[in-house]
Design a protein around this motif. Structure first.
Motif, PDB file in Angstrom:
ATOM      1  N   CYS A 114       0.847  -1.189   0.000  1.00 12.85           N
ATOM      2  CA  CYS A 114       0.000   0.000   0.000  1.00 12.85           C
ATOM      3  C   CYS A 114       0.880   1.236   0.000  1.00 12.85           C
ATOM      4  N   SER A 115       0.461   2.246  -0.701  1.00 16.18           N
ATOM      5  CA  SER A 115       1.204   3.499  -0.754  1.00 16.18           C
ATOM      6  C   SER A 115       1.140   4.217   0.588  1.00 16.18           C
ATOM      7  N   VAL A 116       2.313   4.570   1.117  1.00 18.89           N
ATOM      8  CA  VAL A 116       2.369   5.334   2.359  1.00 18.89           C
ATOM      9  C   VAL A 116       1.689   6.686   2.182  1.00 18.89           C
ATOM     10  N   THR A 117       1.886   7.287   1.031  1.00 20.23           N
ATOM     11  CA  THR A 117       1.245   8.573   0.753  1.00 20.23           C
ATOM     12  C   THR A 117      -0.266   8.459   0.791  1.00 20.23           C
ATOM     13  N   LYS A 118      -0.800   7.369   0.197  1.00 20.51           N
ATOM     14  CA  LYS A 118      -2.251   7.171   0.184  1.00 20.51           C
ATOM     15  C   LYS A 118      -2.790   6.945   1.598  1.00 20.51           C
ATOM     16  N   ILE A 119      -2.023   6.236   2.425  1.00 24.75           N
ATOM     17  CA  ILE A 119      -2.464   6.003   3.803  1.00 24.75           C
ATOM     18  C   ILE A 119      -2.605   7.333   4.533  1.00 24.75           C
ATOM     19  N   GLN A 120      -1.585   8.167   4.442  1.00 18.80           N
ATOM     20  CA  GLN A 120      -1.619   9.467   5.116  1.00 18.80           C
ATOM     21  C   GLN A 120      -2.722  10.355   4.536  1.00 18.80           C
ATOM     22  N   GLU A 121      -2.885  10.302   3.226  1.00 15.11           N
ATOM     23  CA  GLU A 121      -3.935  11.084   2.561  1.00 15.11           C
ATOM     24  C   GLU A 121      -5.317  10.670   3.036  1.00 15.11           C
ATOM     25  N   SER A 122      -5.504   9.362   3.240  1.00 14.31           N
ATOM     26  CA  SER A 122      -6.823   8.876   3.652  1.00 14.31           C
ATOM     27  C   SER A 122      -7.205   9.365   5.041  1.00 14.31           C
ATOM     28  N   VAL A 123      -6.230   9.520   5.916  1.00 13.80           N
ATOM     29  CA  VAL A 123      -6.539  10.046   7.252  1.00 13.80           C
ATOM     30  C   VAL A 123      -7.136  11.444   7.132  1.00 13.80           C
ATOM     31  N   THR A 124      -6.554  12.280   6.288  1.00 11.86           N
ATOM     32  CA  THR A 124      -7.086  13.621   6.082  1.00 11.86           C
ATOM     33  C   THR A 124      -8.505  13.576   5.533  1.00 11.86           C
ATOM     34  N   ILE A 125      -8.741  12.675   4.584  1.00 10.52           N
ATOM     35  CA  ILE A 125     -10.089  12.521   4.026  1.00 10.52           C
ATOM     36  C   ILE A 125     -11.082  12.150   5.126  1.00 10.52           C
ATOM     37  N   TYR A 126     -10.750  11.135   5.922  1.00 11.66           N
ATOM     38  CA  TYR A 126     -11.677  10.669   6.950  1.00 11.66           C
ATOM     39  C   TYR A 126     -11.890  11.736   8.029  1.00 11.66           C
ATOM     40  N   GLU A 127     -10.822  12.431   8.404  1.00  7.01           N
ATOM     41  CA  GLU A 127     -10.974  13.468   9.428  1.00  7.01           C
ATOM     42  C   GLU A 127     -11.950  14.545   8.963  1.00  7.01           C
ATOM     43  N   ARG A 128     -11.852  14.937   7.704  1.00  6.18           N
ATOM     44  CA  ARG A 128     -12.737  15.981   7.202  1.00  6.18           C
ATOM     45  C   ARG A 128     -14.178  15.486   7.084  1.00  6.18           C
ATOM     46  N   ILE A 129     -14.363  14.218   6.714  1.00  6.76           N
ATOM     47  CA  ILE A 129     -15.706  13.644   6.655  1.00  6.76           C
ATOM     48  C   ILE A 129     -16.316  13.590   8.058  1.00  6.76           C
ATOM     49  N   ILE A 130     -15.509  13.180   9.025  1.00  6.64           N
ATOM     50  CA  ILE A 130     -15.983  13.103  10.413  1.00  6.64           C
ATOM     51  C   ILE A 130     -16.366  14.493  10.923  1.00  6.64           C
ATOM     52  N   ARG A 131     -15.491  15.462  10.697  1.00  8.16           N
ATOM     53  CA  ARG A 131     -15.778  16.822  11.185  1.00  8.16           C
ATOM     54  C   ARG A 131     -17.084  17.352  10.613  1.00  8.16           C
ATOM     55  N   ALA A 132     -17.269  17.134   9.313  1.00 10.33           N
ATOM     56  CA  ALA A 132     -18.467  17.662   8.658  1.00 10.33           C
ATOM     57  C   ALA A 132     -19.731  17.034   9.216  1.00 10.33           C
ATOM     58  N   TRP A 133     -19.735  15.714   9.427  1.00  5.12           N
ATOM     59  CA  TRP A 133     -20.947  15.040   9.893  1.00  5.12           C
ATOM     60  C   TRP A 133     -21.170  15.265  11.393  1.00  5.12           C
TER      61      TRP A 133
END
Length: 372
Positions: free
Chosen positions: A350-369
């Motif tokens: 798995c891409s390390v960059t993608k792993i770190q990127e996904s955390v940002t995605i999930y954090e923003r989804i969580i904050r919004a909801w």
């Protein structure tokens, strides 16, 4: 705070090939409890349980649900270039069984959930994590949660299966059947005294080869498919077989009823063939114009820089086949850091960059909801 790459490596180092998911929860559970989540584990076998973590609030808005599985598939016969249970990093690649499917996704949603909980109590809605066992063997862990999650209020569901951080709007259903024919055994030198079950079933499954289901192709999923996968008959060369069995794998599309699929197979193969259901997981689909989906699409675009979100569907099934209807047919998306083409593959990474990127995605989804 736990680093998501380190957490992924810790999970990859665990051998959870159809076993011992509890060891993963021994790592993840305390992280979530320390962050303020209420954590429960539901075992379907000793040492094999699914974890449900709740970050609750008293608001009327139902909680967002994030989910992933911690079991993995066998390694296969081919040699690996990297130790599949070491979590080695080579450049941008984190190697190991489950790196893409889907321990990186699990690590990312846990890291994002812990980070969100550190920002204070949610003002709008709570958060639920469902981390399952035995997904790879027919979503057994998710199915074991039916009692625990029955009638739970739930907002949308996000499954962190491998999509390289692109949005997938659903997946085909999986209906696995055993077709069986019966006959009468006799000595192989006098076959006219018996009734050969093998011939009955062979004629029947041949008729399935050209079967076209009477449903229109889905605009994204395409047409349903059918594959006859195994065939078994007889016990020895010099006897007429009185039993024959074959397995049939049907991948269905949104709007297709599984009961009607079985009825159509029965019509095609005739009264001599009976069917037993081995696995029944419905298709999952959420329309791209759903309000929450549009919001997630915006987040993914901002984080990844990709502005094109063509509606997609996965060919593989996920725990959403169980969780989405269990939670009330909630809007559901699949989005995770893993490489989908590496799921179940030798030399998975798995891409390390993608792993770190996904955390940002999930954090923003969580904050919004949740309203953070």
């Amino acid at each position: 705070m736990t680093d998501v790459v380190d957490l992924t490596r810790r999970l990859v180092r665990l051998n959870t090939v159809d076993r011992d998911e509890g060891h993963a929860h021994d790592i993840l559970g305390p992280l979530l409890e320390e962050a303020g989540f209420t954590v429960r584990t539901f075992e379907h076998l000793p040492g094999r349980g699914s974890l449900v973590a709740e970050w609750a609030t008293d608001t009327e808005v139902a909680p967002l649900c994030l989910s992933g599985h911690v079991d993995t598939v066998p390694l296969g016969a081919q040699s690996w270039q990297h130790d599949p249970f070491a979590g080695d990093i080579d450049g941008d690649r984190l190697h190991g069984r489950g790196a893409s499917d889907m321990k990186a996704g699990v690590a990312a949603i846990v890291r994002a959930a812990v980070g969100a909980a550190g920002e204070g109590r949610p003002r709008r809605a709570g958060l639920r994590l469902v981390l399952t066992a035995a997904e790879e063997t027919g979503a057994l862990g998710a199915r074991h949660l039916r009692t625990a999650l029955h009638r739970c209020r739930s907002g949308p569901l996000l499954i962190a299966e491998p999509t390289a951080n692109t949005i997938v709007h659903g997946h085909k259903g999986a209906l696995w059947l055993e077709a069986r024919a019966s006959g009468v055994t006799a000595h192989g030198s006098t076959p006219h005294l018996g009734d050969n079950a093998l011939y009955k079933l062979a004629r029947a499954v041949t008729r399935l080869e050209s079967l076209t289901f009477p449903v229109a192709p889905h605009p994204v999923m395409g047409a349903p498919t059918l594959n006859t996968a195994t065939f078994q008959a007889g016990l020895n060369p010099n006897s007429v077989p009185d039993q024959a069995r074959a397995t049939v794998d049907v991948r269905t599309v949104a709007g297709q009823e599984h009961a009607e699929v079985i009825a159509e197979l029965t019509r095609r193969t005739g009264p001599d063939i009976s069917y037993t259901t081995l696995l029944d997981l419905p298709p999952v689909w959420t329309e791209p114009d759903d309000e929450w989906v549009r919001g997630v699409s915006g987040v993914v675009s901002d984080v990844t820089g990709s502005r094109t979100h063509r509606p997609q569907a996965a060919t593989f099934f996920t725990d959403a086949a169980v969780l989405t209807p269990l939670l009330g047919s909630v809007p559901t998306l699949i989005c995770g850091p893993g490489q989908p083409e590496l799921a179940h593959a030798t030399d998975e990474w798995c891409s390390v960059t993608k792993i770190q990127e996904s955390v940002t995605i999930y954090e923003r989804i969580i904050r919004a909801w949740c309203g953070l």
